[in-house]
Design a protein around this motif. Structure first.
Motif, PDB file in Angstrom:
ATOM      1  N   GLY A 167       9.304  -3.032  -4.331  1.00 41.26           N
ATOM      2  CA  GLY A 167       8.792  -3.860  -3.230  1.00 41.26           C
ATOM      3  C   GLY A 167       8.632  -5.422  -3.500  1.00 41.26           C
ATOM      4  O   GLY A 167       9.117  -5.912  -4.332  1.00 41.26           O
ATOM      5  N   ALA A 168       7.828  -5.998  -2.940  1.00 39.22           N
ATOM      6  CA  ALA A 168       7.460  -7.507  -2.753  1.00 39.22           C
ATOM      7  C   ALA A 168       8.853  -8.189  -2.075  1.00 39.22           C
ATOM      8  O   ALA A 168       9.743  -7.398  -1.922  1.00 39.22           O
ATOM      9  N   ALA A 169       8.648  -9.398  -2.065  1.00 45.68           N
ATOM     10  CA  ALA A 169       9.630 -10.314  -1.190  1.00 45.68           C
ATOM     11  C   ALA A 169      11.167 -10.282  -2.026  1.00 45.68           C
ATOM     12  O   ALA A 169      11.077 -10.483  -3.220  1.00 45.68           O
TER      13      ALA A 169
ATOM     14  N   PRO B 115       9.368  -0.230   3.122  1.00 49.66           N
ATOM     15  CA  PRO B 115       8.973   1.169   3.365  1.00 49.66           C
ATOM     16  C   PRO B 115       9.567   1.888   4.525  1.00 49.66           C
ATOM     17  O   PRO B 115       9.124   2.878   4.710  1.00 49.66           O
TER      18      PRO B 115
ATOM     19  N   ALA C 141       4.868  -2.243  -4.147  1.00 49.82           N
ATOM     20  CA  ALA C 141       4.271  -3.299  -3.588  1.00 49.82           C
ATOM     21  C   ALA C 141       4.573  -3.594  -2.144  1.00 49.82           C
ATOM     22  O   ALA C 141       5.579  -4.479  -1.839  1.00 49.82           O
ATOM     23  N   TYR C 142       4.070  -2.454  -1.361  1.00 49.85           N
ATOM     24  CA  TYR C 142       4.569  -2.786   0.040  1.00 49.85           C
ATOM     25  C   TYR C 142       3.068  -3.016   0.897  1.00 49.85           C
ATOM     26  O   TYR C 142       3.256  -2.934   2.177  1.00 49.85           O
TER      27      TYR C 142
ATOM     28  N   ALA D 113      -1.033  -2.024   1.222  1.00 53.19           N
ATOM     29  CA  ALA D 113      -1.778  -0.855   2.044  1.00 53.19           C
ATOM     30  C   ALA D 113      -1.794  -0.763   3.419  1.00 53.19           C
ATOM     31  O   ALA D 113      -1.790  -1.921   4.158  1.00 53.19           O
TER      32      ALA D 113
ATOM     33  N   LYS E 170       1.034   0.971   3.634  1.00 53.07           N
ATOM     34  CA  LYS E 170       2.480   1.406   3.460  1.00 53.07           C
ATOM     35  C   LYS E 170       2.834   2.138   2.190  1.00 53.07           C
ATOM     36  O   LYS E 170       3.516   3.057   1.983  1.00 53.07           O
TER      37      LYS E 170
ATOM     38  N   GLY F 242      -0.033  -3.542  -3.976  1.00 54.34           N
ATOM     39  CA  GLY F 242      -0.572  -4.845  -3.083  1.00 54.34           C
ATOM     40  C   GLY F 242       0.381  -5.867  -3.478  1.00 54.34           C
ATOM     41  O   GLY F 242       1.498  -5.958  -3.718  1.00 54.34           O
TER      42      GLY F 242
ATOM     43  N   ASP G  85       2.929 -10.956  -6.453  1.00 50.12           N
ATOM     44  CA  ASP G  85       2.923 -12.377  -6.068  1.00 50.12           C
ATOM     45  C   ASP G  85       1.967 -13.121  -6.969  1.00 50.12           C
ATOM     46  O   ASP G  85       2.056 -14.362  -7.186  1.00 50.12           O
TER      47      ASP G  85
ATOM     48  N   ARG H 247      -9.305 -16.160  -1.277  1.00 53.56           N
ATOM     49  CA  ARG H 247      -8.213 -15.625  -0.644  1.00 53.56           C
ATOM     50  C   ARG H 247      -7.941 -15.746   0.685  1.00 53.56           C
ATOM     51  O   ARG H 247      -6.937 -16.244   1.383  1.00 53.56           O
TER      52      ARG H 247
ATOM     53  N   ARG I 220      -4.855 -14.157   6.948  1.00 54.77           N
ATOM     54  CA  ARG I 220      -5.409 -12.886   6.599  1.00 54.77           C
ATOM     55  C   ARG I 220      -6.745 -12.459   7.669  1.00 54.77           C
ATOM     56  O   ARG I 220      -7.374 -11.443   7.325  1.00 54.77           O
TER      57      ARG I 220
ATOM     58  N   ARG J 219      -7.348  -9.122   9.408  1.00 52.34           N
ATOM     59  CA  ARG J 219      -7.400  -8.018   8.593  1.00 52.34           C
ATOM     60  C   ARG J 219      -8.895  -8.016   7.545  1.00 52.34           C
ATOM     61  O   ARG J 219      -9.545  -7.121   7.280  1.00 52.34           O
TER      62      ARG J 219
HETATM   63  N1  UDP Z   1       5.454  -6.147   1.295  1.00 51.53           N
HETATM   64  C1  UDP Z   1       7.009  -5.863   1.242  1.00 51.53           C
HETATM   65  N2  UDP Z   1       7.297  -5.113   2.241  1.00 51.53           N
HETATM   66  C2  UDP Z   1       6.750  -4.957   3.556  1.00 51.53           C
HETATM   67  C3  UDP Z   1       5.258  -5.269   3.449  1.00 51.53           C
HETATM   68  C4  UDP Z   1       4.589  -5.882   2.539  1.00 51.53           C
HETATM   69  O1  UDP Z   1       7.749  -5.936   0.173  1.00 51.53           O
HETATM   70  O2  UDP Z   1       7.087  -4.208   4.441  1.00 51.53           O
HETATM   71  C5  UDP Z   1       4.994  -6.831   0.158  1.00 51.53           C
HETATM   72  C6  UDP Z   1       4.693  -8.545   0.200  1.00 51.53           C
HETATM   73  O3  UDP Z   1       5.878  -9.345   0.193  1.00 51.53           O
HETATM   74  C7  UDP Z   1       3.558  -8.442  -0.733  1.00 51.53           C
HETATM   75  C8  UDP Z   1       2.964  -6.983  -0.964  1.00 51.53           C
HETATM   76  O4  UDP Z   1       3.796  -6.301  -0.303  1.00 51.53           O
HETATM   77  O5  UDP Z   1       4.348  -8.623  -2.083  1.00 51.53           O
HETATM   78  C9  UDP Z   1       1.651  -6.899  -0.484  1.00 51.53           C
HETATM   79  O6  UDP Z   1       1.256  -7.261   0.859  1.00 51.53           O
HETATM   80  P1  UDP Z   1      -0.025  -7.745   1.227  1.00 51.53           P
HETATM   81  O7  UDP Z   1      -0.542  -9.013   0.708  1.00 51.53           O
HETATM   82  O8  UDP Z   1      -0.110  -7.499   2.795  1.00 51.53           O
HETATM   83  O9  UDP Z   1      -1.066  -6.615   0.535  1.00 51.53           O
HETATM   84  P2  UDP Z   1      -2.327  -6.585  -0.076  1.00 51.53           P
HETATM   85  O10 UDP Z   1      -2.280  -7.114  -1.355  1.00 51.53           O
HETATM   86  O11 UDP Z   1      -3.218  -7.085   0.914  1.00 51.53           O
HETATM   87  O12 UDP Z   1      -2.704  -5.017  -0.075  1.00 51.53           O
END
Ligand code: UDP
Length: 260
Positions: free
Chosen positions: A112-114, A148, A171-172, A174, A176, A198, A202, A225, A232, A235
């Protein structure tokens, strides 16, 4: 185990009363068992999402550990007279887990993550390099941004299974990431612990910056944040809704012996 404390129930959502040290002790136990253990990093946004998303709520109940990742949970627990010992932030836990993986020789996969743009490394690759420079013995089984989206599920499973990963960070965001882990629990035979982390990677790479320690100590990391990532706000309305729901729930259940 000595540290098996009762879990707390906030608005019909479980939160385990564990410290960071106890979380690492449980990690050792989970990694010694052959099945996949699911860990969730619960915060007030999770709790509020679980109020309307039954599938997500069930996943939280079935998880092996729901960590108290969110100062709102710690404050609410005190108010409900079932205090959580401390906050266990996923963004700190990832370092401890990477270090444990290095010590124990467990293979770590970052999902996951970008993704990277062009030839640039993605966030997961960058984070893997940072972990490896901090913990030279760490074995990175693999990294992959992926998505995801169920259409990608089989290809991602193959990558992870071919890598022989034992610990998996997902890291997708929550819910997902937590749904991804839950639906694949039985399809990852080498993985013994999978945790939704999450935006932690990052933070590891510096793409997002955590609040200074004094702001964290004041319990205001959420405000930092919101200021840094104002998009955000919608949310994060979950936070005042959470406070209101906890207060109303407590007042409403007083006669019935309190909540939890
Ligand atoms: N992310 C991803 N694919 C997705 C949705 C999110 O890779 O389809 C990654 C996003 O790049 C980030 C991480 O999931 O690195 C967390 O996203 P977000 O900040 O929304 O989550 P939180 O930390 O609030 O749970």
């Amino acid at each position: 185990m000595k540290d098996e404390r009762q879990s707390l129930t906030i608005l019909n959502t479980p939160v385990h009363a564990v410290t960071m040290a106890e979380t690492l002790a449980r990690t050792q136990k989970f990694m010694a068992e052959s099945r996949l253990h699911q860990i969730c990093t619960t915060n007030p946004e999770f709790v509020m999402a679980a109020q309307t998303d039954d599938a997500f709520r069930q996943i939280l109940w079935q998880a092996d550990l729901c960590l108290p990742d969110g100062i709102g949970l710690v404050v609410a627990s005190r108010w409900l007279k079932k205090p959580l010992p401390e906050r266990v932030p996923g963004s700190e836990l990832v370092y401890h887990l990477a270090e444990l993986c290095a010590q124990e020789g467990w293979r770590l996969f970052l999902l996951g993550a970008a993704p990277g743009i062009g030839d640039a490394p993605g966030i997961a690759e960058e984070a893997a390099a940072i972990f490896q420079s901090r913990y030279p013995d760490l074995i990175i089984a693999g990294t992959y941004a992926g998505s995801p989206d169920p259409a990608e599920n089989e290809a991602i499973l193959k990558r992870i299974n071919d890598s022989g990963a034992e610990m998996l960070f997902v890291a997708y965001g929550a819910p997902k990431q937590d749904k991804w882990i839950a639906r694949n629990r039985e399809a990852l035979p080498t993985v013994r612990m999978a945790i939704g982390i999450g935006g932690s990677l990052d933070f590891v790479t510096g793409k997002s910056i955590r609040a200074p320690r004094w702001v964290q100590n004041l319990g205001l990391e959420w405000l930092h944040r919101l200021i840094k990532e104002p998009w955000r706000w919608r949310r994060m309305l979950a936070l005042p809704r959470f406070v209101l729901a906890v207060v109303v729930g407590k007042l409403g259940s007083r006669g019935a012996g309190g909540q939890g």
